[in-house]
Design a protein around this motif. Structure first.
Motif, mmCIF file in Angstrom:
data_model
loop_
_atom_site.group_PDB
_atom_site.id
_atom_site.type_symbol
_atom_site.label_atom_id
_atom_site.label_comp_id
_atom_site.label_asym_id
_atom_site.label_seq_id
_atom_site.Cartn_x
_atom_site.Cartn_y
_atom_site.Cartn_z
ATOM 1 N N ALA A 237 0.829 -1.213 0.000
ATOM 2 C CA ALA A 237 0.000 0.000 0.000
ATOM 3 C C ALA A 237 0.861 1.259 0.000
ATOM 4 C CB ALA A 237 -0.945 -0.011 1.198
ATOM 5 N N ALA A 238 1.912 1.257 0.787
ATOM 6 C CA ALA A 238 2.809 2.410 0.842
ATOM 7 C C ALA A 238 3.530 2.598 -0.485
ATOM 8 C CB ALA A 238 3.818 2.229 1.974
ATOM 9 N N GLN A 239 3.931 1.506 -1.107
ATOM 10 C CA GLN A 239 4.617 1.576 -2.394
ATOM 11 C C GLN A 239 3.695 2.157 -3.472
ATOM 12 O OE1 GLN A 239 5.850 -2.458 -3.084
ATOM 13 N NE2 GLN A 239 7.204 -2.489 -1.291
ATOM 14 N N LYS A 240 2.449 1.723 -3.469
ATOM 15 C CA LYS A 240 1.496 2.232 -4.458
ATOM 16 C C LYS A 240 1.236 3.721 -4.269
ATOM 17 C CE LYS A 240 -0.924 -2.113 -5.452
ATOM 18 N NZ LYS A 240 -2.196 -2.864 -5.409
ATOM 19 N N GLN A 241 1.207 4.155 -3.028
ATOM 20 C CA GLN A 241 0.987 5.575 -2.774
ATOM 21 C C GLN A 241 2.165 6.405 -3.266
ATOM 22 O OE1 GLN A 241 -1.977 6.910 -1.725
ATOM 23 N NE2 GLN A 241 -0.930 8.769 -2.420
ATOM 24 N N VAL A 242 3.373 5.880 -3.099
ATOM 25 C CA VAL A 242 4.555 6.568 -3.619
ATOM 26 C C VAL A 242 4.442 6.725 -5.132
ATOM 27 C CG1 VAL A 242 7.043 6.375 -4.028
ATOM 28 C CG2 VAL A 242 6.111 5.835 -1.771
ATOM 29 N N LEU A 243 4.027 5.654 -5.803
ATOM 30 C CA LEU A 243 3.913 5.702 -7.262
ATOM 31 C C LEU A 243 2.842 6.693 -7.700
ATOM 32 C CD1 LEU A 243 5.410 4.189 -9.525
ATOM 33 C CD2 LEU A 243 3.410 2.704 -9.735
ATOM 34 N N ARG A 244 1.721 6.729 -6.986
ATOM 35 C CA ARG A 244 0.670 7.717 -7.301
ATOM 36 C C ARG A 244 1.219 9.140 -7.173
ATOM 37 N NH1 ARG A 244 -2.474 4.192 -4.071
ATOM 38 N NH2 ARG A 244 -3.993 3.003 -5.320
ATOM 39 N N ASN A 245 1.886 9.388 -6.080
ATOM 40 C CA ASN A 245 2.404 10.733 -5.837
ATOM 41 C C ASN A 245 3.375 11.174 -6.936
ATOM 42 O OD1 ASN A 245 0.944 10.737 -3.459
ATOM 43 N ND2 ASN A 245 2.705 10.262 -2.161
ATOM 44 N N GLU A 246 4.150 10.230 -7.457
ATOM 45 C CA GLU A 246 5.173 10.560 -8.449
ATOM 46 C C GLU A 246 4.609 10.728 -9.858
ATOM 47 O OE1 GLU A 246 8.330 11.228 -8.017
ATOM 48 O OE2 GLU A 246 8.488 10.770 -5.877
ATOM 49 N N PHE A 247 3.557 9.944 -10.210
ATOM 50 C CA PHE A 247 3.172 9.869 -11.624
ATOM 51 C C PHE A 247 1.733 10.269 -11.956
ATOM 52 C CE2 PHE A 247 6.937 7.227 -11.506
ATOM 53 C CZ PHE A 247 7.561 7.536 -12.706
ATOM 54 N N GLU A 248 0.879 10.386 -10.971
ATOM 55 C CA GLU A 248 -0.532 10.580 -11.262
ATOM 56 C C GLU A 248 -0.806 11.878 -12.032
ATOM 57 O OE1 GLU A 248 -4.369 9.125 -8.787
ATOM 58 O OE2 GLU A 248 -3.100 10.600 -7.789
ATOM 59 N N ASN A 249 -0.008 12.900 -11.805
ATOM 60 C CA ASN A 249 -0.324 14.219 -12.361
ATOM 61 C C ASN A 249 0.761 14.774 -13.280
ATOM 62 O OD1 ASN A 249 -2.824 14.523 -10.835
ATOM 63 N ND2 ASN A 249 -1.496 14.713 -9.039
ATOM 64 N N ILE A 250 1.466 13.901 -13.988
ATOM 65 C CA ILE A 250 2.547 14.412 -14.843
ATOM 66 C C ILE A 250 2.192 14.363 -16.328
ATOM 67 C CG2 ILE A 250 4.281 13.741 -13.135
ATOM 68 C CD1 ILE A 250 5.138 11.510 -15.116
ATOM 69 N N GLY A 251 0.965 14.015 -16.668
ATOM 70 C CA GLY A 251 0.544 14.063 -18.059
ATOM 71 C C GLY A 251 0.643 12.742 -18.792
#
Length: 394
Positions: A237-251
């Protein structure tokens, strides 16, 4: 033949390759694997060089040819999915005399597993809790509570090797972190360009996607992080949240790719690191593959090198008639200098792996476009070639 009973921890590429050759050479290998079955998914790997030669000697090339993703080009795109650069993969394969595949790690592992002798004992859903070495044997206690004795033990259990931790000590003393994290997983109902490996960059980050069959695709993410992140290794769960934070809003397609993450059956996330050890063996225990010589995914050759190391280890045990002291020493003497060189190449390549500025991205795109020129492709292949390693016929 001495020391015929050999326990291998890990049913990945290194472990199954080692079991194949040990059985062929007259030993009795047993594999123990923590997962309940063979692992699925995994990102795509380049498969060529000495590992290709080992696969040929194993007779598994027809299976690998069927599993080949047949990627024509590695394509760099902008946020509007417009092509900005590309690496002609067909040209590179041609330079290699068509002795190269692009494979999912799981497909390679499955092909090796399929060719294992039916007499090879494989224990799924268990792992090693304790290793006690004696003058003439190794006593192993499993997490299931079972206790058994083997002549030798081999850790083929990857970057976070359990055997290495039990016998050689804490991982931190051997791990060299290279400032990146990576993630990969499979998504369903994919609608992406066929035969293309699409990559999108912003400074310090890269997202990629490629089809693996008619309705499935595999994602691949990598991003820079100057410091190692603080999370529990198995905290998905923590790993997935890291990935969301990094890539969700970069286009580009990143929001859509990230939204499908929770449904993925094979989510993978880890630091990009190398394992550097002075000694790969201790008494009756040795290591193979990423457990002792991980070059990191920056090398592009971790899986092929794991097969080569397993082949050499099994072959040297055969030549030494099972004398582990002689065999372990020769295995490291033959293979470690080659691995050290591969690790240095990967270290030098790290700076250009994910450009950290828009200028760097533009320059990378210009450079990869030159790979369409045959002589440039030959230079690239030469840099990553295995010419310095001549495989013995055991």
């Amino acid at each position: 033949m001495n020391n015929k009973s050999i326990l291998i921890s890990g049913a990945g590429i290194a472990g199954t390759t080692l079991a194949f050759w040990l059985k062929k050479f007259g030993f009795n290998p047993t594999i123990v694997e923590h997962a309940p079955k063979l692992r699925e998914g995994g990102y795509a790997i380049d498969f060529w060089g000495a590992g290709f030669d080992v696969a040929e000697r194993m007779g598994i090339l027809p299976d690998l040819d069927k599993a080949d993703l047949k990627i024509a080009e590695l394509t760099f795109v902008d946020e509007n999915n417009k092509r900005k650069g590309g690496l002609n993969y067909k040209q590179i394969v041609k330079v290699m005399n068509n002795r190269a595949f692009t494979l999912l790690r799981s497909d390679l592992a499955r092909a090796i597993y399929k060719h294992l002798d039916s007499d090879v004992e494989i224990i799924f859903g268990d792992t090693i809790n304790k290793i006690e070495q004696h003058a003439d044997a190794v006593t192993v206690t499993f997490s299931s509570g079972n206790k058994r004795s083997f002549d030798l033990v081999v850790g083929a259990d990857g970057l976070h090797s359990n055997v290495r931790g039990l016998v050689f000590g804490n991982e931190a003393q051997f791990e060299k972190y290279y400032g990146y994290y990576t993630s990969s997983y499979t998504i369903e109902d994919a609608a992406f360009d066929n035969n293309a490996y699409q990559m999108y960059n912003v400074p310090g980050k890269q997202a990629a996607v490629y089809l693996t069959n008619e309705n499935k695709a595999t994602t691949f993410f990598i991003f820079t992080s100057p410091q190692k992140l603080s999370y529990q290794y198995q905290d998905i769960a923590a790993q997935k949240q890291v990935l969301r934070n990094e890539f969700e809003n970069i286009g580009w397609k990143c929001a859509d790719l990230v939204s499908k993450m929770d449904a993925a059956p094979d989510f993978y996330f880890d630091a990009v690191s190398q394992i550097q050890m002075n000694d790969w063996s201790k008494d009756r225990v040795t290591l193979v593959g990423d457990a002792c010589d991980c070059p990191s995914l920056l090398s592009g050759q971790g899986s092929t090198l794991a097969m080569v190391g397993a082949y050499i280890l099994a072959g040297e045990l055969k030549e030494a008639n099972g004398d582990h002291k002689i065999a372990f020493q020769k295995y490291q003497h033959i293979f470690k200098p080659f691995i050290d060189d591969k690790q240095k190449i990967a270290q030098n390549f790290a700076k250009s792996f994910v450009p950290k500025s828009r200028l760097g991205i533009w320059m990378r795109n210009v450079i990869v476009n030159l790979m369409f020129l045959p002589f440039v492709s030959k230079l690239l292949v030469k840099r990553f070639s295995d010419d310095k390693l001549k495989l013995k016929v055991y």
